[in-house]
Design a protein around this motif. Structure first.
Motif, PDB file in Angstrom:
ATOM      1  N   UNK A 130      14.799   6.696 -28.553  1.00  0.00           N
ATOM      2  CA  UNK A 130      13.734   7.404 -29.507  1.00  0.00           C
ATOM      3  C   UNK A 130      12.413   7.473 -29.184  1.00  0.00           C
ATOM      4  N   UNK A 131      11.979   6.047 -28.202  1.00  0.00           N
ATOM      5  CA  UNK A 131      10.688   6.107 -27.933  1.00  0.00           C
ATOM      6  C   UNK A 131      10.282   6.565 -26.463  1.00  0.00           C
ATOM      7  N   UNK A 132      11.292   6.939 -25.588  1.00  0.00           N
ATOM      8  CA  UNK A 132      11.154   7.161 -24.332  1.00  0.00           C
ATOM      9  C   UNK A 132       9.971   8.159 -23.932  1.00  0.00           C
ATOM     10  N   UNK A 133      10.008   9.183 -24.632  1.00  0.00           N
ATOM     11  CA  UNK A 133       9.179  10.382 -24.379  1.00  0.00           C
ATOM     12  C   UNK A 133       7.762  10.141 -24.651  1.00  0.00           C
ATOM     13  N   UNK A 134       7.633   9.625 -25.739  1.00  0.00           N
ATOM     14  CA  UNK A 134       6.199   8.992 -26.309  1.00  0.00           C
ATOM     15  C   UNK A 134       5.597   8.031 -25.256  1.00  0.00           C
ATOM     16  N   UNK A 135       6.387   7.199 -24.872  1.00  0.00           N
ATOM     17  CA  UNK A 135       5.946   6.157 -23.900  1.00  0.00           C
ATOM     18  C   UNK A 135       5.698   6.795 -22.669  1.00  0.00           C
TER      19      UNK A 135
ATOM     20  N   UNK B 285       0.890  -1.226  -0.036  1.00  0.00           N
ATOM     21  CA  UNK B 285       0.023  -0.064  -0.063  1.00  0.00           C
ATOM     22  C   UNK B 285       0.841   1.304  -0.091  1.00  0.00           C
ATOM     23  N   UNK B 286       2.221   0.976  -0.232  1.00  0.00           N
ATOM     24  CA  UNK B 286       3.069   2.248  -0.173  1.00  0.00           C
ATOM     25  C   UNK B 286       3.143   3.038  -1.310  1.00  0.00           C
ATOM     26  N   UNK B 287       2.888   2.219  -2.739  1.00  0.00           N
ATOM     27  CA  UNK B 287       2.998   2.889  -3.862  1.00  0.00           C
ATOM     28  C   UNK B 287       2.031   2.295  -5.008  1.00  0.00           C
ATOM     29  N   UNK B 288       1.860   3.070  -5.845  1.00  0.00           N
ATOM     30  CA  UNK B 288       0.895   2.321  -7.327  1.00  0.00           C
ATOM     31  C   UNK B 288       1.984   2.742  -8.285  1.00  0.00           C
ATOM     32  N   UNK B 289       1.866   1.751  -9.347  1.00  0.00           N
ATOM     33  CA  UNK B 289       2.633   1.784 -10.471  1.00  0.00           C
ATOM     34  C   UNK B 289       1.660   1.825 -11.655  1.00  0.00           C
ATOM     35  N   UNK B 290       2.132   2.876 -12.628  1.00  0.00           N
ATOM     36  CA  UNK B 290       1.210   3.331 -13.755  1.00  0.00           C
ATOM     37  C   UNK B 290       2.208   3.241 -14.840  1.00  0.00           C
ATOM     38  N   UNK B 291       2.015   2.163 -15.746  1.00  0.00           N
ATOM     39  CA  UNK B 291       3.239   1.881 -16.784  1.00  0.00           C
ATOM     40  C   UNK B 291       2.995   1.863 -18.257  1.00  0.00           C
ATOM     41  N   UNK B 292       3.725   1.913 -19.041  1.00  0.00           N
ATOM     42  CA  UNK B 292       3.818   1.864 -20.582  1.00  0.00           C
ATOM     43  C   UNK B 292       4.980   1.151 -21.141  1.00  0.00           C
ATOM     44  N   UNK B 293       5.071   0.811 -22.457  1.00  0.00           N
ATOM     45  CA  UNK B 293       6.112   0.259 -22.863  1.00  0.00           C
ATOM     46  C   UNK B 293       6.884   0.966 -24.156  1.00  0.00           C
ATOM     47  N   UNK B 294       8.122   0.702 -24.268  1.00  0.00           N
ATOM     48  CA  UNK B 294       8.792   1.024 -25.314  1.00  0.00           C
ATOM     49  C   UNK B 294       9.202   0.002 -26.098  1.00  0.00           C
ATOM     50  N   UNK B 295       9.302   0.244 -27.554  1.00  0.00           N
ATOM     51  CA  UNK B 295      10.023  -0.793 -27.992  1.00  0.00           C
ATOM     52  C   UNK B 295      11.268  -1.183 -28.126  1.00  0.00           C
ATOM     53  N   UNK B 296      11.833  -2.259 -28.270  1.00  0.00           N
ATOM     54  CA  UNK B 296      12.994  -2.756 -28.013  1.00  0.00           C
ATOM     55  C   UNK B 296      13.307  -4.232 -28.634  1.00  0.00           C
ATOM     56  N   UNK B 297      14.292  -4.276 -29.592  1.00  0.00           N
ATOM     57  CA  UNK B 297      14.645  -5.443 -30.341  1.00  0.00           C
ATOM     58  C   UNK B 297      15.013  -6.581 -29.946  1.00  0.00           C
TER      59      UNK B 297
END
Length: 256
Positions: free
Chosen positions: A73-78, A48-60
């Motif tokens: 190149x994809x970090x800001x958009x993610x 209950x100390x934190x919540x995680x909100x995530x997205x992903x960036x493409x990696x080969x």
């Protein structure tokens, strides 16, 4: 009712008040498309100390400096895609080797580009902060990476004032293979690199490495603190928001 006007006259308009944001640390996480372990590990630490909100960036998945650098190149958009309209307290980027190759400062800028003036972390920055927090100067490194990634890891650690007293490498060339490393292989590797190393601490690198569940056992066996990418980044994300991560059973760093 045949028209929207008739429906409007029929429906009941209800008043409401708005509750504040849930009272726990909000961590925005950009992780790799190839990561199979980070979410599973953090699910055990959050409580209950934190919540995680995530997205992903493409990696080969190719463990080369060139492929890792392209992730930038994809970090800001993610980052922009994470829980639109919900303020974060801290941003995190889930890749140790890419943070080494891209650079810690650049990763932080990309993460927070449209997030306002909030702190940012990544496993590489977090690991170094954890080493200092634990008072460790001589570091043993367990690495799943190939030589081309280990060399900048070594150079950056030594440039930061740490002594890398030993570095053992599995030489794995695909990120998606790192998550398959067995506990037995990790224990065998540590048996090889830790005795007589003189290390103050062992760093087990990579967010895809499934080592979190074994940290306490490793610490008990070798009598040495263990920092892994996922434990370090959670600890540091909490630390940057003025909180102390408390996760008993996952090693000294998370149970001070």
């Amino acid at each position: 009712m045949n028209t929207i006007e008739e429906f409007k006259n029929w429906e009941i308009n209800l008043p409401h008040t708005q509750a504040p944001r849930i009272g726990r640390v909000h961590i925005g996480l950009v992780q790799l498309s190839t990561d199979h372990s980070l979410e599973m590990d953090w699910a055990k630490l959050l409580g209950t100390q934190a919540g995680i909100f995530s997205s992903r960036v493409y990696y080969s998945s190719e463990m080369t400096p060139e492929a890792l650098d392209k992730i930038a190149s994809g970090i800001s958009e993610a980052s922009d895609l994470i829980a639109y309209g919900l303020p974060m307290d801290v941003m995190a980027f889930g890749c140790t080797s890419a943070s080494i190759i891209i650079g810690e400062e650049k990763v932080a800028k990309l993460l927070t580009k449209n997030r306002g003036d909030i702190p940012a972390t990544n496993p590489w920055t977090a690991a170094q902060a954890a080493f200092k927090h634990l008072g460790a100067k001589k570091i043993a490194v367990f690495s799943p990476y190939p030589t081309e990634v280990n060399f900048p890891l070594y150079n950056q650690l030594t440039a930061a004032g740490f002594e890398v007293c030993t570095l053992g490498s599995l030489g794995i060339e695909k990120d998606t293979d790192i998550t398959k490393i067995s506990k037995e292989s990790m224990m065998s590797a540590l048996d090889q690199i830790l005795p007589d190393s003189g290390a103050d601490l062992v760093f087990m690198s990579c967010t895809n490495l499934r080592v979190l569940d074994h940290i306490q056992e490793i610490e008990n066996k070798f009598n040495i603190p263990v920092v892994c990418s996922n434990s370090a980044m959670f600890w540091h994300a909490m630390h940057l928001t003025g909180h102390t991560a408390h996760c008993p059973g996952y090693g000294k760093l998370l149970n001070l």
